[in-house]
Motif scaffolding. Structure first.
Motif, PDB file in Angstrom:
ATOM      1  N   LEU A   1      -4.293 -36.661  16.332  1.00 58.94           N
ATOM      2  CA  LEU A   1      -3.090 -36.573  15.504  1.00 58.94           C
ATOM      3  C   LEU A   1      -3.330 -37.307  14.191  1.00 58.94           C
ATOM      4  N   PRO A   2      -2.646 -36.896  13.126  1.00 61.53           N
ATOM      5  CA  PRO A   2      -2.825 -37.570  11.842  1.00 61.53           C
ATOM      6  C   PRO A   2      -2.568 -39.082  11.944  1.00 61.53           C
ATOM      7  N   GLY A   3      -3.536 -39.862  11.510  1.00 64.69           N
ATOM      8  CA  GLY A   3      -3.409 -41.321  11.525  1.00 64.69           C
ATOM      9  C   GLY A   3      -3.533 -41.948  12.900  1.00 64.69           C
ATOM     10  N   ARG A   4      -3.969 -41.180  13.899  1.00 68.40           N
ATOM     11  CA  ARG A   4      -4.050 -41.672  15.273  1.00 68.40           C
ATOM     12  C   ARG A   4      -5.437 -41.401  15.830  1.00 68.40           C
ATOM     13  N   THR A   5      -5.785 -42.109  16.893  1.00 66.48           N
ATOM     14  CA  THR A   5      -7.035 -41.827  17.592  1.00 66.48           C
ATOM     15  C   THR A   5      -6.799 -40.883  18.758  1.00 66.48           C
ATOM     16  N   TRP A   6      -5.553 -40.758  19.210  1.00 65.90           N
ATOM     17  CA  TRP A   6      -5.225 -39.885  20.326  1.00 65.90           C
ATOM     18  C   TRP A   6      -5.013 -38.464  19.852  1.00 65.90           C
ATOM     19  N   THR A   7      -5.355 -37.516  20.734  1.00 66.97           N
ATOM     20  CA  THR A   7      -5.050 -36.104  20.509  1.00 66.97           C
ATOM     21  C   THR A   7      -3.612 -35.831  20.954  1.00 66.97           C
ATOM     22  N   ALA A   8      -3.141 -34.626  20.648  1.00 65.99           N
ATOM     23  CA  ALA A   8      -1.805 -34.238  21.117  1.00 65.99           C
ATOM     24  C   ALA A   8      -1.758 -34.261  22.643  1.00 65.99           C
ATOM     25  N   ALA A   9      -2.854 -33.841  23.284  1.00 65.85           N
ATOM     26  CA  ALA A   9      -2.912 -33.861  24.751  1.00 65.85           C
ATOM     27  C   ALA A   9      -2.760 -35.285  25.283  1.00 65.85           C
ATOM     28  N   GLN A  10      -3.423 -36.235  24.648  1.00 71.53           N
ATOM     29  CA  GLN A  10      -3.330 -37.630  25.090  1.00 71.53           C
ATOM     30  C   GLN A  10      -1.953 -38.210  24.800  1.00 71.53           C
ATOM     31  N   GLU A  11      -1.380 -37.840  23.676  1.00 70.62           N
ATOM     32  CA  GLU A  11      -0.032 -38.309  23.328  1.00 70.62           C
ATOM     33  C   GLU A  11       0.962 -37.847  24.404  1.00 70.62           C
ATOM     34  N   ALA A  12       0.849 -36.595  24.807  1.00 67.76           N
ATOM     35  CA  ALA A  12       1.749 -36.054  25.832  1.00 67.76           C
ATOM     36  C   ALA A  12       1.540 -36.772  27.164  1.00 67.76           C
ATOM     37  N   GLU A  13       0.268 -37.001  27.540  1.00 68.01           N
ATOM     38  CA  GLU A  13       0.024 -37.703  28.800  1.00 68.01           C
ATOM     39  C   GLU A  13       0.587 -39.123  28.756  1.00 68.01           C
ATOM     40  N   HIS A  14       0.444 -39.796  27.623  1.00 67.62           N
ATOM     41  CA  HIS A  14       0.998 -41.149  27.477  1.00 67.62           C
ATOM     42  C   HIS A  14       2.506 -41.144  27.721  1.00 67.62           C
ATOM     43  N   VAL A  15       3.210 -40.199  27.139  1.00 68.52           N
ATOM     44  CA  VAL A  15       4.665 -40.110  27.333  1.00 68.52           C
ATOM     45  C   VAL A  15       4.981 -39.938  28.819  1.00 68.52           C
ATOM     46  N   ILE A  16       4.230 -39.098  29.491  1.00 68.95           N
ATOM     47  CA  ILE A  16       4.456 -38.874  30.921  1.00 68.95           C
ATOM     48  C   ILE A  16       4.187 -40.153  31.709  1.00 68.95           C
ATOM     49  N   LEU A  17       3.095 -40.837  31.396  1.00 70.28           N
ATOM     50  CA  LEU A  17       2.775 -42.092  32.101  1.00 70.28           C
ATOM     51  C   LEU A  17       3.888 -43.124  31.920  1.00 70.28           C
TER      52      LEU A  17
END
Length: 176
Positions: free
Chosen positions: A49-65
């Motif tokens: 993602l812009p300005g991030r090290t995480w991908t959209a897939a990782q961002e979504a998994e983080h929210v779920i966690l």
């Protein structure tokens, strides 16, 4: 965490709803918008993602966690089980950004199809708990960035957190 930080956090959370019904409705709207952002980000799912090290897939998994942990904490707070003391370790902030605790850091990218069922399950749990959630000051659990939270505050925090990461996911659906 200073008393001023705690007061600001409390005010920010209260803005997300004052009653269980308002908090549930706000959380449902944020989860709906999150799901739409996830679908819109599919074309760039594996790109940081812009300005991030995480991908959209990782961002979504983080929210779920985070939502899975929140659902467990809310269930505990709404139960009759005794609350045991837990270490109150403040969250880490690096260059003004809150860092995800280890247990909420995503792993390697997963397709949304692999995450969708977990998301649906935790969504149902969070929204199902909301009608019984209270601001009982005798039933609170420590949050690393917000201090002691009630069950209703944990659900408010979930709405805030989902909104924050949904906005980041939205950037993934916009060509760079």
């Amino acid at each position: 965490m200073t008393p001023l930080d705690l007061a600001a956090n409390a005010a920010a959370l209260r803005a997300l709803g004052t009653s269980p019904e308002e908090v549930r409705d706000r959380l449902a709207r944020e989860l709906d918008a999150f799901e739409a952002a996830v679908l819109a980000a599919q074309g760039r799912w594996h790109e940081p993602l812009p300005g991030r090290t995480w991908t959209a897939a990782q961002e979504a998994e983080h929210v779920i966690l985070v939502n899975e942990g929140t659902a467990r904490i809310v269930a505990l707070l709404l139960s009759d089980r005794p609350l045991r003391p837990v270490p109150q370790v403040p969250g880490e902030v690096v260059e003004g950004k809150r860092q995800a605790p280890d247990a909420t850091r995503p792993g390697p990218d997963q397709p949304w199809e692999a995450l969708r069922e977990r998301h649906a399950t935790v969504r149902e749990a969070l929204l199902g708990q909301a009608p019984r959630a209270t601001d009982d000051p005798g039933r609170r659990f420590f949050h690393p960035f917000m201090g002691e939270l009630t069950a209703l505050d944990w659900l408010r925090m979930a709405a805030y957190h989902v909104r924050h990461h949904r906005q980041q996911l939205r950037a993934a659906s916009t060509p760079g």
